[in-house]
Design an enzyme around this catalytic site. Structure first.
Site, PDB file in Angstrom:
ATOM      1  N   SER A 144       0.839  -1.198   0.000  1.00  0.00           N
ATOM      2  CA  SER A 144       0.000   0.000   0.000  1.00  0.00           C
ATOM      3  C   SER A 144       0.871   1.244   0.000  1.00  0.00           C
ATOM      4  O   SER A 144       1.998   1.226   0.523  1.00  0.00           O
ATOM      5  CB  SER A 144      -0.896   0.022   1.247  1.00  0.00           C
ATOM      6  OG  SER A 144      -1.547   1.277   1.390  1.00  0.00           O
ATOM      7  N   TYR A 159      -1.513  -0.808  10.071  1.00  0.00           N
ATOM      8  CA  TYR A 159      -1.676  -1.141   8.656  1.00  0.00           C
ATOM      9  C   TYR A 159      -0.442  -0.713   7.866  1.00  0.00           C
ATOM     10  O   TYR A 159       0.077  -1.473   7.039  1.00  0.00           O
ATOM     11  CB  TYR A 159      -2.928  -0.461   8.111  1.00  0.00           C
ATOM     12  CG  TYR A 159      -3.177  -0.712   6.645  1.00  0.00           C
ATOM     13  CD1 TYR A 159      -3.613  -1.961   6.206  1.00  0.00           C
ATOM     14  CD2 TYR A 159      -3.012   0.293   5.702  1.00  0.00           C
ATOM     15  CE1 TYR A 159      -3.865  -2.200   4.861  1.00  0.00           C
ATOM     16  CE2 TYR A 159      -3.267   0.066   4.354  1.00  0.00           C
ATOM     17  CZ  TYR A 159      -3.691  -1.187   3.945  1.00  0.00           C
ATOM     18  OH  TYR A 159      -3.934  -1.414   2.607  1.00  0.00           O
TER      19      TYR A 159
END
Length: 253
Positions: A144, A159
């Site tokens: 990401s 995350y």
């Protein structure tokens, strides 16, 4: 079309997800498709759609990527099926939470790492030996933009940390697997229009994020799927350990 290769895609059950779109693109490219998802029925629906669209063999399997036994059963079923050998693995299964660091309980921290990092490890560990034995493989890991810029999109620090771990694993595994004909790369999507955020990115917040994207829009699942499909193909044997940014220019290194 003669199909001689299978692509495995994890976490591809969601109808608006990157995984499902990737399965469809891979089927278009001539891959037989094996979809692994914790929701077995959703995996079967994605497999059926991919098989119909690409006129290729397709199989949907229930698998919890955080559980080695579950992964082993699913991959074992795939290997005993009529699908051709696995040539590509797309580690797409992931989970995110927007929790601020001081509010993250350990259970939530462990969950985010378990799905994003341990899941990538377990599925890769199960599939890689066959690739090495055959002297050919393509592994694509989903990271990401949050891993590269330290958050700021949706997910919290856990995350970002987990997706950064995926990048480290990608680079290290590229060194180990390269001599065996297996290349390992990552994609790092930015703001993509999927259900993973649970509707939390909408209205003014979404508009503000899009305003900072040079191409003037959020990403679409096909933007990611097209790049993943390229990296799963035959012509990337000299590309490994690389990260492909798919963020519309929101983060330019």
């Amino acid at each position: 079309m003669s199909t001689t290769r299978t692509a495995v895609i994890t976490g591809a059950g969601s109808e608006r997800g990157i995984g499902r779109e990737t399965a469809l693109h891979l089927a278009d490219a001539g891959f037989a498709v094996a979809v692994l998802d914790i929701d077995g029925e959703a995996a079967e629906r994605t497999a059926a759609a991919a098989g119909e669209r690409g006129a290729v063999p397709a199989l949907g399997l229930a698998a919890d990527v955080t559980d080695a036994a579950s992964v082993g059963r699913a991959v074992g079923e795939l290997e005993s099926s009529d699908l051709p050998p696995v040539a590509a693995l797309v580690n797409n299964a992931g989970i995110t939470r927007p929790t601020r660091f001081l509010d993250i309980e350990q259970a939530e921290w462990d969950l985010v790492f378990s799905v994003n990092v341990t899941g990538t490890y377990l599925v890769t560990r199960r599939v890689l030996p066959g690739m090495i034995e055959r002297g050919y493989g393509r592994i694509v890991n989903l990271s990401s933009v949050s891993a590269e810029r330290g958050g700021g999109v949706f997910g919290g620090s856990h995350y970002s940390a987990a997706k950064a771990a995926v990048l480290g694993l990608t680079r290290a595994l590229a060194r180990e697997a390269g001599p065996h004909g297996v290349v390992v790369n990552a994609v790092a999507p930015g703001l993509i229009d999927t259900d993973i955020t649970g509707g939390a990115l909408a209205g003014e917040r979404k508009a503000k994020l899009i305003a900072d994207i040079p191409v003037g829009r959020n990403g679409r699942t096909e933007d990611v799927a097209a790049t993943v499909t390229f990296l799963a193909g035959e012509h990337v044997g000299y590309i490994t350990g690389a990260t492909f940014d798919i963020n519309g220019g929101s983060h330019i290194q």
